[in-house]
Structure formats: C-alpha cells, structure tokens
Scaffold this active site. Structure first.
Site, PDB file in Angstrom:
ATOM      1  N   LEU A 106       0.768  -1.063  -0.051  1.00  9.21           N
ATOM      2  CA  LEU A 106      -0.080   0.073   0.005  1.00  9.21           C
ATOM      3  C   LEU A 106       0.791   1.141   0.037  1.00  9.21           C
ATOM      4  O   LEU A 106       2.046   1.179   0.636  1.00  9.21           O
ATOM      5  CB  LEU A 106      -0.857  -0.038   1.273  1.00  9.21           C
ATOM      6  N   ASP A 107       0.483   2.334  -0.847  1.00  9.60           N
ATOM      7  CA  ASP A 107       1.330   3.431  -0.718  1.00  9.60           C
ATOM      8  C   ASP A 107       1.355   4.286   0.357  1.00  9.60           C
ATOM      9  O   ASP A 107       0.501   3.843   1.396  1.00  9.60           O
ATOM     10  CB  ASP A 107       0.998   4.233  -2.165  1.00  9.60           C
ATOM     11  N   LEU A 108       2.163   5.167   0.679  1.00 11.24           N
ATOM     12  CA  LEU A 108       2.402   5.723   2.063  1.00 11.24           C
ATOM     13  C   LEU A 108       1.076   6.444   2.342  1.00 11.24           C
ATOM     14  O   LEU A 108       0.984   6.396   3.624  1.00 11.24           O
ATOM     15  CB  LEU A 108       3.379   7.163   1.571  1.00 11.24           C
TER      16      LEU A 108
END
Length: 234
Positions: A106-108
């Site tokens: 999952l991105d930041l």
C-alpha cells in the site's frame, strides 16, 4: 523465504556431514528420521523449508511459517527499511519480523489491510495476477461519483504510457463521495490513476480485504496479529 520443495534423501545428505545416499537409505529403513512428527521411510518424500525434520530426536530443521495481518496507518511506508519514513516492519511486535516480506504493498498515504509472511509460495498465490485474487478497497473522493464510473471501471482503462489496459474492476457506490472498488490486479497507483481519468482526486484509500482475508475490525491502526489457520489456508 520460498518454501521450495526438496527430496528428503537430498536434504539429509546435504545437511548431515559425511552422510551419503546409501547411509540415508539405511537411516530411513531403521525409522530414525521423522518429518513433521511422523517416521519417514521414503527417500523420495518431498520436504520444504517449513518441514520439521529430525534425526535420532535431534532437530535438523524447524522453520516456522508466519502469516501476519497488519492494519497499516497512513504515513507509514510499505517497506522493510526506509531512510525517511517509518516502515511497516517498525510497527510489528513479532520475534521474526525481519524474516517477513510484504504481500501486496500500500502506498504511503493509503491505509488498511497489509499481509506479511516468510512463505514465498503463499504470497505468490495472493499477488500473481493469474490467480485473480480480489482486493477490496474503500475509496473517498473529492468530487461526487456518478453512475458513469461503474461502466468505465467494468470495461477497463487503457494507459498509453505502459501500453496496458486494466482488467475489469467492480465499483459500487456507497454514497456520493465514497465507493467500494474490487480489483484482481494491483498496478502502480492504479485506483488513483483510474479516478484521475475523471479528474476526481482520491482523498482516502483503505484496503479492507485480500481474497477471503478481511481486515480485523478489532485491530487499531498500527496493530497486527497472526492469521488463524482458517485465514491463511487458501
């Protein structure tokens, strides 16, 4: 770590110094080798990284498979180490956390269900697009969502930079600004880029399920737990 298979006789000859194939056959015939608590007699028996193997009661291999669910918060990077941000590994209270790898990042600025394991074959079954494992997300948008989005997601979208067309995705309206999206692939920033076609910025992206594994509603952001056998058995 991959759970690649090996033959029992090959494992023994490679693990026990000075033990040749003939000696291995004798050990097995004498019932001196156990695999997962059972006496092993077949030289061709298949074992892997997580098989529990003993000789004369002495443990030769006792690696444990780990399957972990983490409720990833925003602002934490999906990596094992990062020079600027706190990582998901930093959040874990797990004795073998540094042996784990991430199953579908999952991105930041995204949150929700993140899986970690040391079983490479298990993670491959979840992430390989050919297996078409569904990933379910709740998405909050800046602008209202209309019925047009549903058909556009279902048809797939062409991205000329990579020269790819996304697989059909299911979009369900929750309210004017919130939707549920189900994907069977996970291309780079795919959901945000798909909504970008409508010039509708994503304000929040939260993953709630991967296949049959659902984020535990009792896990606070940043908390984790081991999966139950019923959850990790695919």
């Amino acid at each position: 770590m991959s759970a690649q298979s090996n033959r029992l006789d090959r494992f023994l000859s490679q693990t026990v110094s000075g033990l040749n194939r003939k000696a291995v056959r004798l050990l097995l015939a004498q019932g001196r080798v156990t695999v997962d608590g059972q006496i092993a007699r077949e030289i061709h028996q298949s074992v892997d990284f997580f098989s529990q193997i003993s000789l004369d009661g002495e443990i030769l291999q006792a690696n444990q498979a780990h399957y972990v669910m983490l409720h990833k918060p925003k602002g934490v990077v999906s990596a094992t180490q990062d020079p600027e941000h706190r990582t998901v590994i930093d959040l874990l209270d797990h004795p073998d956390k540094h042996s784990l790898h991430i199953v579908g990042r999952l991105d930041l600025n995204s949150s929700g269900l993140l899986l970690l394991t040391n079983d490479g074959r298990w993670s491959s079954r979840l992430t390989d697009p050919e297996h078409k494992v569904e990933k379910r997300y709740q998405v909050t948008l800046e602008n209202p969502v209309t019925e047009d989005y549903i058909s556009a997601f279902a048809e797939g979208m062409y991205f000329p930079f990579e020269e790819i067309t996304t697989r059909p995705a299911q979009l369900t309206l929750i309210n004017d600004y919130q939707v549920e999206v189900v994907l069977t692939e996970g291309r780079y920033h795919q959901i945000k880029r798909m909504f970008g076609r409508f010039r509708n910025p994503v304000l929040a992206l939260h993953r709630v399920a991967i296949g049959s594994i659902q984020l535990d509603s009792g896990l606070a952001a940043g908390d984790s737990r081991d999966l139950s056998p019923e959850e990790w058995r695919l």
